[in-house]
Enzyme design. Structure first.
Site, mmCIF file in Angstrom:
data_model
loop_
_atom_site.group_PDB
_atom_site.id
_atom_site.type_symbol
_atom_site.label_atom_id
_atom_site.label_comp_id
_atom_site.label_asym_id
_atom_site.label_seq_id
_atom_site.Cartn_x
_atom_site.Cartn_y
_atom_site.Cartn_z
ATOM 1 N N LEU A 31 1.035 -1.179 0.031
ATOM 2 C CA LEU A 31 0.293 0.132 0.100
ATOM 3 C C LEU A 31 1.020 1.262 0.057
ATOM 4 C CD1 LEU A 31 -3.129 -0.961 2.494
ATOM 5 C CD2 LEU A 31 -2.697 -1.164 -0.049
ATOM 6 N N ASP A 58 0.657 -9.220 -5.092
ATOM 7 C CA ASP A 58 1.571 -8.937 -4.497
ATOM 8 C C ASP A 58 1.958 -7.944 -5.344
ATOM 9 O OD1 ASP A 58 4.363 -8.023 -4.177
ATOM 10 O OD2 ASP A 58 5.280 -9.875 -5.599
HETATM 11 O O1 DOR Z 1 8.543 -7.376 -7.989
HETATM 12 C C1 DOR Z 1 8.554 -7.032 -6.792
HETATM 13 N N1 DOR Z 1 8.193 -5.860 -5.878
HETATM 14 N N2 DOR Z 1 8.413 -7.920 -5.703
HETATM 15 C C2 DOR Z 1 8.499 -7.676 -4.576
HETATM 16 O O2 DOR Z 1 8.896 -8.601 -3.843
HETATM 17 C C3 DOR Z 1 8.533 -6.487 -4.110
HETATM 18 C C4 DOR Z 1 7.933 -5.083 -4.469
HETATM 19 C C5 DOR Z 1 7.658 -3.986 -4.723
HETATM 20 O O3 DOR Z 1 8.033 -3.253 -3.509
HETATM 21 O O4 DOR Z 1 7.918 -3.320 -5.043
#
Ligand code: DOR
Length: 432
Positions: free
Chosen positions: A70, A311
Protein backbone atom coordinates in the site's frame (compact mmCIF):
# COMPACT_ATOMS: atom_id res chain seq x y z
CA UNK A 1 -27.27 0.51 6.95
CA UNK A 2 -29.29 -2.50 5.76
CA UNK A 3 -28.97 -4.18 2.38
CA UNK A 4 -31.03 -6.84 0.64
CA UNK A 5 -29.25 -8.74 -2.14
CA UNK A 6 -31.90 -10.39 -4.28
CA UNK A 7 -31.88 -13.46 -6.52
CA UNK A 8 -28.14 -14.06 -6.59
CA UNK A 9 -26.37 -17.34 -7.19
CA UNK A 10 -24.93 -17.79 -3.70
CA UNK A 11 -21.72 -19.73 -3.07
CA UNK A 12 -22.05 -21.51 0.27
CA UNK A 13 -19.49 -23.67 1.99
CA UNK A 14 -19.96 -26.23 4.72
CA UNK A 15 -17.25 -25.65 7.27
CA UNK A 16 -16.04 -29.18 7.72
CA UNK A 17 -14.17 -29.59 4.44
CA UNK A 18 -11.43 -27.73 2.57
CA UNK A 19 -12.02 -28.95 -0.95
CA UNK A 20 -15.58 -30.28 -1.15
CA UNK A 21 -18.71 -29.09 0.52
CA UNK A 22 -19.46 -26.13 -1.74
CA UNK A 23 -23.06 -25.45 -2.61
CA UNK A 24 -24.61 -23.09 -5.14
CA UNK A 25 -28.12 -21.89 -4.41
CA UNK A 26 -30.23 -19.13 -5.90
CA UNK A 27 -31.52 -16.93 -3.12
CA UNK A 28 -31.50 -13.70 -1.15
CA UNK A 29 -29.25 -12.35 1.55
CA UNK A 30 -29.94 -9.59 4.06
CA UNK A 31 -27.34 -7.48 5.81
CA UNK A 32 -27.85 -5.28 8.83
CA UNK A 33 -24.97 -3.25 10.23
CA UNK A 34 -21.75 -5.21 9.75
CA UNK A 35 -23.33 -8.70 9.68
CA UNK A 36 -25.36 -11.08 7.53
CA UNK A 37 -28.71 -11.42 9.32
CA UNK A 38 -30.73 -13.62 6.97
CA UNK A 39 -30.30 -15.97 4.04
CA UNK A 40 -33.09 -17.66 2.18
CA UNK A 41 -35.32 -18.13 -0.84
CA UNK A 42 -38.04 -15.66 0.18
CA UNK A 43 -36.76 -12.61 2.05
CA UNK A 44 -39.02 -9.56 2.04
CA UNK A 45 -37.37 -6.12 1.97
CA UNK A 46 -37.56 -4.14 5.20
CA UNK A 47 -38.12 -0.37 5.24
CA UNK A 48 -34.84 1.49 4.46
CA UNK A 49 -33.20 -1.58 2.86
CA UNK A 50 -30.91 -0.78 -0.05
CA UNK A 51 -31.93 -3.36 -2.65
CA UNK A 52 -29.33 -4.87 -4.96
CA UNK A 53 -30.74 -7.03 -7.74
CA UNK A 54 -28.19 -9.83 -8.31
CA UNK A 55 -30.24 -11.82 -10.84
CA UNK A 56 -27.87 -13.87 -12.98
CA UNK A 57 -24.85 -12.83 -10.89
CA UNK A 58 -22.65 -14.74 -8.49
CA UNK A 59 -22.80 -13.70 -4.83
CA UNK A 60 -19.79 -14.95 -2.89
CA UNK A 61 -17.62 -14.20 0.14
CA UNK A 62 -15.25 -11.29 -0.54
CA UNK A 63 -11.73 -11.99 -1.77
CA UNK A 64 -8.83 -11.90 0.67
CA UNK A 65 -5.26 -10.96 -0.25
CA UNK A 66 -2.31 -11.85 1.98
CA UNK A 67 0.19 -9.67 0.08
CA UNK A 68 -0.38 -6.04 -0.93
CA UNK A 69 2.00 -3.07 -1.04
CA UNK A 70 0.00 0.00 0.00
CA UNK A 71 3.14 2.21 0.13
CA UNK A 72 1.82 4.41 2.95
CA UNK A 73 3.67 5.85 4.79
CA UNK A 74 6.35 7.30 2.59
CA UNK A 75 5.52 6.63 -1.05
CA UNK A 76 2.08 8.17 -1.39
CA UNK A 77 3.03 9.11 -4.96
CA UNK A 78 2.77 5.38 -5.79
CA UNK A 79 -0.25 4.39 -3.67
CA UNK A 80 -2.06 5.30 -0.46
CA UNK A 81 -4.17 3.30 1.96
CA UNK A 82 -7.24 5.05 0.51
CA UNK A 83 -6.43 4.44 -3.19
CA UNK A 84 -5.07 0.91 -2.67
CA UNK A 85 -8.11 -0.23 -0.69
CA UNK A 86 -10.45 1.31 -3.27
CA UNK A 87 -8.60 -0.60 -6.02
CA UNK A 88 -8.92 -3.74 -3.89
CA UNK A 89 -12.67 -3.22 -3.42
CA UNK A 90 -13.07 -2.74 -7.19
CA UNK A 91 -11.28 -6.07 -7.61
CA UNK A 92 -13.69 -7.79 -5.20
CA UNK A 93 -11.45 -7.81 -2.11
CA UNK A 94 -12.85 -7.21 1.36
CA UNK A 95 -9.69 -7.86 3.43
CA UNK A 96 -6.06 -7.28 2.47
CA UNK A 97 -2.78 -7.67 4.34
CA UNK A 98 -0.34 -4.81 3.74
CA UNK A 99 3.40 -5.27 3.51
CA UNK A 100 5.86 -3.46 5.78
CA UNK A 101 8.40 -2.24 3.18
CA UNK A 102 7.16 1.32 3.58
CA UNK A 103 9.22 4.41 4.42
CA UNK A 104 9.77 4.15 7.32
CA UNK A 105 9.17 0.39 7.51
CA UNK A 106 6.56 -1.15 9.84
CA UNK A 107 9.12 -2.41 12.35
CA UNK A 108 7.55 -1.08 15.57
CA UNK A 109 4.21 -1.20 17.34
CA UNK A 110 3.80 2.54 16.81
CA UNK A 111 4.31 2.28 13.04
CA UNK A 112 1.77 -0.57 12.82
CA UNK A 113 -0.75 1.31 14.97
CA UNK A 114 -0.43 4.38 12.74
CA UNK A 115 -1.31 2.31 9.65
CA UNK A 116 -4.26 0.71 11.45
CA UNK A 117 -5.50 4.13 12.49
CA UNK A 118 -5.26 5.44 8.91
CA UNK A 119 -7.01 2.28 7.68
CA UNK A 120 -10.03 2.83 9.96
CA UNK A 121 -11.53 5.10 7.32
CA UNK A 122 -10.65 2.76 4.43
CA UNK A 123 -13.47 1.08 2.52
CA UNK A 124 -12.27 -2.46 3.31
CA UNK A 125 -10.37 -4.15 6.15
CA UNK A 126 -6.57 -3.83 6.28
CA UNK A 127 -4.40 -6.16 8.34
CA UNK A 128 -0.75 -5.08 8.55
CA UNK A 129 2.31 -7.31 8.36
CA UNK A 130 5.32 -6.27 10.47
CA UNK A 131 9.04 -6.47 9.72
CA UNK A 132 11.27 -9.35 10.79
CA UNK A 133 14.26 -7.08 11.35
CA UNK A 134 14.69 -3.48 12.42
CA UNK A 135 14.67 -1.20 9.39
CA UNK A 136 14.50 -4.32 7.17
CA UNK A 137 18.29 -4.32 7.39
CA UNK A 138 18.46 -8.05 8.13
CA UNK A 139 20.73 -7.53 11.13
CA UNK A 140 18.68 -7.24 14.33
CA UNK A 141 15.24 -8.67 15.12
CA UNK A 142 12.33 -6.24 15.42
CA UNK A 143 10.30 -6.31 18.66
CA UNK A 144 8.07 -9.17 17.60
CA UNK A 145 5.86 -9.18 20.72
CA UNK A 146 5.18 -5.47 20.29
CA UNK A 147 4.26 -5.98 16.61
CA UNK A 148 1.86 -8.80 17.50
CA UNK A 149 0.25 -6.70 20.23
CA UNK A 150 -0.25 -3.89 17.70
CA UNK A 151 -2.12 -6.30 15.41
CA UNK A 152 0.15 -7.78 12.73
CA UNK A 153 -0.80 -11.03 11.00
CA UNK A 154 2.78 -12.14 10.42
CA UNK A 155 6.28 -10.77 9.94
CA UNK A 156 8.39 -10.37 6.81
CA UNK A 157 11.19 -8.30 5.30
CA UNK A 158 9.45 -8.77 1.92
CA UNK A 159 11.14 -6.97 -0.92
CA UNK A 160 14.33 -8.30 0.67
CA UNK A 161 15.15 -11.80 1.86
CA UNK A 162 16.55 -12.49 5.33
CA UNK A 163 19.96 -13.62 4.13
CA UNK A 164 21.36 -14.50 7.56
CA UNK A 165 20.09 -17.96 8.46
CA UNK A 166 20.70 -17.40 12.16
CA UNK A 167 18.45 -14.31 12.17
CA UNK A 168 15.77 -16.32 10.35
CA UNK A 169 16.05 -19.11 12.93
CA UNK A 170 15.69 -16.62 15.80
CA UNK A 171 12.69 -14.97 14.09
CA UNK A 172 11.01 -18.38 13.87
CA UNK A 173 11.78 -19.17 17.50
CA UNK A 174 10.41 -15.84 18.73
CA UNK A 175 7.28 -15.99 16.58
CA UNK A 176 6.30 -19.50 17.68
CA UNK A 177 4.60 -18.65 20.99
CA UNK A 178 2.48 -16.08 19.13
CA UNK A 179 1.53 -18.65 16.47
CA UNK A 180 2.17 -16.13 13.70
CA UNK A 181 3.84 -17.06 10.41
CA UNK A 182 7.21 -15.76 9.35
CA UNK A 183 6.62 -14.81 5.72
CA UNK A 184 9.63 -15.73 3.64
CA UNK A 185 10.64 -13.67 0.63
CA UNK A 186 12.79 -16.59 -0.51
CA UNK A 187 15.72 -15.25 -2.48
CA UNK A 188 19.48 -15.81 -2.38
CA UNK A 189 20.78 -12.42 -3.56
CA UNK A 190 24.11 -13.73 -4.75
CA UNK A 191 22.29 -16.09 -7.12
CA UNK A 192 20.01 -13.24 -8.26
CA UNK A 193 23.03 -11.03 -8.91
CA UNK A 194 22.12 -8.26 -11.32
CA UNK A 195 19.42 -10.40 -12.96
CA UNK A 196 16.27 -8.72 -14.25
CA UNK A 197 14.33 -11.70 -15.68
CA UNK A 198 14.14 -15.50 -15.51
CA UNK A 199 17.41 -17.14 -16.58
CA UNK A 200 16.84 -19.37 -19.59
CA UNK A 201 16.55 -19.42 -23.35
CA UNK A 202 14.54 -16.20 -23.43
CA UNK A 203 17.06 -14.21 -21.35
CA UNK A 204 19.79 -15.44 -23.70
CA UNK A 205 17.79 -14.39 -26.77
CA UNK A 206 16.98 -10.99 -25.30
CA UNK A 207 20.47 -10.43 -23.92
CA UNK A 208 19.19 -9.57 -20.46
CA UNK A 209 20.84 -10.84 -17.24
CA UNK A 210 18.92 -13.79 -15.77
CA UNK A 211 17.75 -14.86 -12.31
CA UNK A 212 18.03 -18.66 -11.95
CA UNK A 213 15.13 -20.53 -10.32
CA UNK A 214 17.57 -21.73 -7.64
CA UNK A 215 17.80 -18.13 -6.34
CA UNK A 216 14.34 -18.87 -4.90
CA UNK A 217 14.30 -22.60 -4.26
CA UNK A 218 17.53 -22.86 -2.22
CA UNK A 219 16.03 -20.40 0.26
CA UNK A 220 12.70 -22.27 0.27
CA UNK A 221 14.68 -25.38 1.23
CA UNK A 222 16.54 -23.52 3.99
CA UNK A 223 13.37 -22.08 5.49
CA UNK A 224 11.52 -25.41 5.35
CA UNK A 225 14.39 -26.95 7.36
CA UNK A 226 14.33 -24.07 9.83
CA UNK A 227 10.53 -24.39 10.20
CA UNK A 228 11.02 -28.09 10.93
CA UNK A 229 13.76 -27.45 13.48
CA UNK A 230 11.86 -24.70 15.31
CA UNK A 231 8.34 -26.19 14.85
CA UNK A 232 7.27 -22.71 13.75
CA UNK A 233 5.10 -21.48 10.88
CA UNK A 234 6.60 -20.32 7.59
CA UNK A 235 4.49 -18.81 4.82
CA UNK A 236 6.25 -18.50 1.47
CA UNK A 237 5.44 -15.33 -0.46
CA UNK A 238 5.05 -15.39 -4.26
CA UNK A 239 6.44 -18.87 -5.07
CA UNK A 240 7.39 -19.15 -8.72
CA UNK A 241 9.42 -22.31 -9.38
CA UNK A 242 8.63 -25.98 -9.77
CA UNK A 243 11.45 -26.87 -7.37
CA UNK A 244 9.90 -24.64 -4.66
CA UNK A 245 6.63 -26.50 -5.18
CA UNK A 246 8.31 -29.91 -4.85
CA UNK A 247 10.04 -28.86 -1.62
CA UNK A 248 6.83 -27.37 -0.15
CA UNK A 249 4.78 -30.44 -1.13
CA UNK A 250 7.29 -32.72 0.63
CA UNK A 251 7.36 -30.45 3.69
CA UNK A 252 3.57 -30.48 3.92
CA UNK A 253 3.43 -34.27 3.57
CA UNK A 254 5.79 -34.50 6.55
CA UNK A 255 3.70 -32.23 8.74
CA UNK A 256 6.07 -29.23 8.65
CA UNK A 257 4.05 -26.07 9.22
CA UNK A 258 4.44 -24.38 5.83
CA UNK A 259 1.96 -22.57 3.62
CA UNK A 260 2.47 -20.60 0.42
CA UNK A 261 0.95 -18.21 -2.06
CA UNK A 262 1.23 -17.62 -5.82
CA UNK A 263 0.54 -14.47 -7.80
CA UNK A 264 -1.94 -14.23 -10.69
CA UNK A 265 0.85 -13.08 -13.03
CA UNK A 266 2.97 -16.18 -12.35
CA UNK A 267 -0.09 -18.31 -13.22
CA UNK A 268 -0.82 -16.49 -16.47
CA UNK A 269 2.39 -15.07 -17.97
CA UNK A 270 5.76 -16.58 -18.84
CA UNK A 271 9.13 -15.01 -19.59
CA UNK A 272 7.99 -14.83 -23.24
CA UNK A 273 6.10 -11.67 -22.18
CA UNK A 274 9.46 -9.94 -21.62
CA UNK A 275 10.04 -10.07 -25.40
CA UNK A 276 8.00 -6.84 -25.53
CA UNK A 277 10.58 -5.16 -23.26
CA UNK A 278 7.53 -3.77 -21.44
CA UNK A 279 8.97 -2.87 -18.04
CA UNK A 280 5.61 -3.81 -16.49
CA UNK A 281 6.70 -7.44 -17.00
CA UNK A 282 9.69 -6.83 -14.69
CA UNK A 283 8.81 -8.34 -11.35
CA UNK A 284 10.52 -10.15 -8.51
CA UNK A 285 10.44 -13.16 -8.55
CA UNK A 286 10.56 -12.96 -12.35
CA UNK A 287 8.02 -14.40 -14.79
CA UNK A 288 9.26 -17.96 -15.32
CA UNK A 289 9.25 -20.37 -18.27
CA UNK A 290 6.29 -22.55 -19.29
CA UNK A 291 7.37 -25.61 -17.26
CA UNK A 292 7.32 -23.57 -14.04
CA UNK A 293 3.93 -22.03 -14.90
CA UNK A 294 2.48 -25.49 -15.46
CA UNK A 295 3.81 -26.75 -12.11
CA UNK A 296 2.21 -23.75 -10.38
CA UNK A 297 -1.13 -24.48 -12.08
CA UNK A 298 -1.07 -28.11 -10.92
CA UNK A 299 -0.09 -27.03 -7.40
CA UNK A 300 -2.91 -24.52 -7.09
CA UNK A 301 -5.46 -27.10 -8.23
CA UNK A 302 -4.15 -29.68 -5.76
CA UNK A 303 -3.93 -27.28 -2.81
CA UNK A 304 -0.13 -27.49 -2.44
CA UNK A 305 -0.43 -23.74 -2.97
CA UNK A 306 -2.77 -22.39 -0.30
CA UNK A 307 -3.76 -19.10 -1.84
CA UNK A 308 -3.48 -16.53 -4.58
CA UNK A 309 -1.90 -13.25 -3.47
CA UNK A 310 -1.52 -10.32 -5.84
CA UNK A 311 1.80 -8.87 -4.60
CA UNK A 312 0.20 -5.61 -5.82
CA UNK A 313 3.33 -3.47 -6.20
CA UNK A 314 2.54 0.05 -7.47
CA UNK A 315 5.29 2.10 -9.10
CA UNK A 316 5.21 5.54 -10.69
CA UNK A 317 5.43 6.22 -14.41
CA UNK A 318 9.02 7.48 -13.98
CA UNK A 319 10.07 4.28 -12.22
CA UNK A 320 8.82 2.19 -15.14
CA UNK A 321 9.27 4.49 -18.15
CA UNK A 322 12.93 3.65 -18.57
CA UNK A 323 15.37 0.99 -19.74
CA UNK A 324 14.44 -2.59 -18.69
CA UNK A 325 17.66 -2.83 -16.66
CA UNK A 326 16.88 0.30 -14.65
CA UNK A 327 13.13 -0.18 -14.07
CA UNK A 328 11.81 -1.07 -10.61
CA UNK A 329 10.48 -4.59 -10.00
CA UNK A 330 6.72 -4.94 -9.50
CA UNK A 331 3.27 -4.71 -11.05
CA UNK A 332 -0.22 -3.87 -9.85
CA UNK A 333 -2.80 -6.62 -9.55
CA UNK A 334 -5.72 -5.92 -7.25
CA UNK A 335 -8.22 -4.83 -9.89
CA UNK A 336 -7.49 -7.61 -12.39
CA UNK A 337 -6.68 -10.70 -10.26
CA UNK A 338 -10.15 -12.24 -10.33
CA UNK A 339 -11.01 -11.60 -13.97
CA UNK A 340 -7.54 -12.70 -15.06
CA UNK A 341 -7.78 -16.06 -13.30
CA UNK A 342 -11.44 -16.54 -14.21
CA UNK A 343 -10.61 -15.90 -17.88
CA UNK A 344 -7.35 -17.87 -18.06
CA UNK A 345 -8.02 -20.73 -15.63
CA UNK A 346 -11.76 -21.18 -14.98
CA UNK A 347 -13.24 -20.54 -18.44
CA UNK A 348 -10.84 -22.96 -20.20
CA UNK A 349 -11.62 -25.61 -17.53
CA UNK A 350 -8.18 -25.68 -15.86
CA UNK A 351 -9.61 -24.81 -12.42
CA UNK A 352 -13.20 -24.92 -11.21
CA UNK A 353 -14.78 -21.79 -9.82
CA UNK A 354 -15.22 -23.15 -6.27
CA UNK A 355 -11.51 -24.07 -6.11
CA UNK A 356 -10.59 -20.59 -7.33
CA UNK A 357 -12.73 -19.24 -4.48
CA UNK A 358 -11.00 -21.56 -2.05
CA UNK A 359 -7.63 -20.08 -3.04
CA UNK A 360 -8.74 -16.44 -3.31
CA UNK A 361 -11.21 -16.21 -0.43
CA UNK A 362 -11.76 -19.13 1.98
CA UNK A 363 -8.09 -20.23 2.05
CA UNK A 364 -6.47 -16.83 2.66
CA UNK A 365 -9.24 -16.00 5.17
CA UNK A 366 -8.24 -19.09 7.12
CA UNK A 367 -4.57 -18.07 6.96
CA UNK A 368 -5.39 -14.62 8.29
CA UNK A 369 -7.51 -16.17 11.04
CA UNK A 370 -10.80 -14.60 9.89
CA UNK A 371 -13.18 -16.89 11.76
CA UNK A 372 -16.44 -15.30 10.59
CA UNK A 373 -15.81 -15.44 6.84
CA UNK A 374 -18.39 -16.90 4.46
CA UNK A 375 -22.04 -16.53 3.56
CA UNK A 376 -23.75 -17.55 6.80
CA UNK A 377 -26.06 -15.80 9.26
CA UNK A 378 -24.02 -14.03 11.94
CA UNK A 379 -20.88 -13.74 9.81
CA UNK A 380 -19.29 -10.44 8.84
CA UNK A 381 -20.93 -9.12 5.68
CA UNK A 382 -17.88 -9.31 3.39
CA UNK A 383 -19.43 -10.04 0.03
CA UNK A 384 -18.70 -9.63 -3.64
CA UNK A 385 -21.22 -9.75 -6.47
CA UNK A 386 -19.63 -10.86 -9.74
CA UNK A 387 -20.94 -10.74 -13.29
CA UNK A 388 -19.21 -13.75 -14.82
CA UNK A 389 -20.47 -12.87 -18.32
CA UNK A 390 -19.24 -9.28 -18.25
CA UNK A 391 -16.33 -8.71 -20.63
CA UNK A 392 -14.17 -5.61 -20.26
CA UNK A 393 -10.87 -4.35 -21.51
CA UNK A 394 -8.18 -3.67 -18.90
CA UNK A 395 -7.68 0.08 -18.97
CA UNK A 396 -5.23 1.25 -16.29
CA UNK A 397 -6.12 4.90 -16.98
CA UNK A 398 -9.57 4.13 -15.55
CA UNK A 399 -8.28 2.17 -12.54
CA UNK A 400 -8.55 3.14 -8.89
CA UNK A 401 -4.92 2.50 -8.05
CA UNK A 402 -2.67 5.55 -8.06
CA UNK A 403 -0.25 3.61 -10.28
CA UNK A 404 -0.76 2.08 -13.72
CA UNK A 405 2.00 -0.48 -14.01
CA UNK A 406 0.09 -3.47 -15.36
CA UNK A 407 1.28 -5.71 -18.19
CA UNK A 408 -2.37 -6.59 -18.95
CA UNK A 409 -3.45 -3.23 -20.40
CA UNK A 410 -5.65 -3.77 -23.45
CA UNK A 411 -6.50 -7.40 -22.58
CA UNK A 412 -10.17 -8.34 -22.73
CA UNK A 413 -11.20 -10.28 -19.63
CA UNK A 414 -14.41 -11.85 -18.32
CA UNK A 415 -15.76 -12.02 -14.77
CA UNK A 416 -15.78 -8.60 -13.07
CA UNK A 417 -17.09 -7.55 -9.65
CA UNK A 418 -20.15 -5.32 -9.93
CA UNK A 419 -20.46 -4.65 -6.19
CA UNK A 420 -18.32 -5.23 -3.13
CA UNK A 421 -19.68 -5.00 0.41
CA UNK A 422 -17.17 -4.91 3.24
CA UNK A 423 -18.26 -5.08 6.87
CA UNK A 424 -21.84 -4.35 5.74
CA UNK A 425 -20.93 -1.18 3.81
CA UNK A 426 -20.87 -0.77 0.05
CA UNK A 427 -17.18 -0.41 -0.79
CA UNK A 428 -17.58 -0.50 -4.58
CA UNK A 429 -20.36 -0.46 -7.18
CA UNK A 430 -19.78 -0.87 -10.89
CA UNK A 431 -21.69 2.27 -11.83
CA UNK A 432 -18.97 4.32 -10.08
O1 DOR B 1 8.35 -7.18 -7.73
C1 DOR B 1 8.33 -6.94 -6.53
N1 DOR B 1 8.00 -5.72 -6.06
N2 DOR B 1 8.68 -7.90 -5.65
C2 DOR B 1 8.84 -7.66 -4.33
O2 DOR B 1 9.16 -8.58 -3.59
C3 DOR B 1 8.66 -6.29 -3.80
C4 DOR B 1 7.76 -5.50 -4.68
C5 DOR B 1 7.78 -4.02 -4.37
O3 DOR B 1 7.73 -3.66 -3.18
O4 DOR B 1 7.82 -3.21 -5.31
Amino acid sequence: MSILIKNGKLLLKDNDSRTDGYRWTVGNLRIEGPRIVALGPNLEPQPHDIIIDATGKMVAPGLVDTHVHLREPGREDEETIATGTKAAAAGGYTTIACMPNTTPPLDSGAAVSAVLQRAESACIRVIPVGCITKGRHGKELAEIGELVEAGVWGITDDGNPVVDGEIMRRALEYSRPFNIPVISHAEEPRLTGKGVMHEGLMSTILGLPGIPPEAESVMVARDVLLAKATKSRVHFAHVSTKESIEIIATAKSRGIRVTCEVTPHHLVLTDAAVRSYDTNTKVNPPLRSQDHLEALRVAIAKGIIDCVATDHAPHTWEEKDCDYLQAEFGLIGLETALSLLFTHLVRPGILDLATLWERMSFGPAQLLGLADHGLAVGNRADIVIVDLELEKEVDPTKGWSRSRNTPFAGERLFGWPVATIAGGKIAFREAE
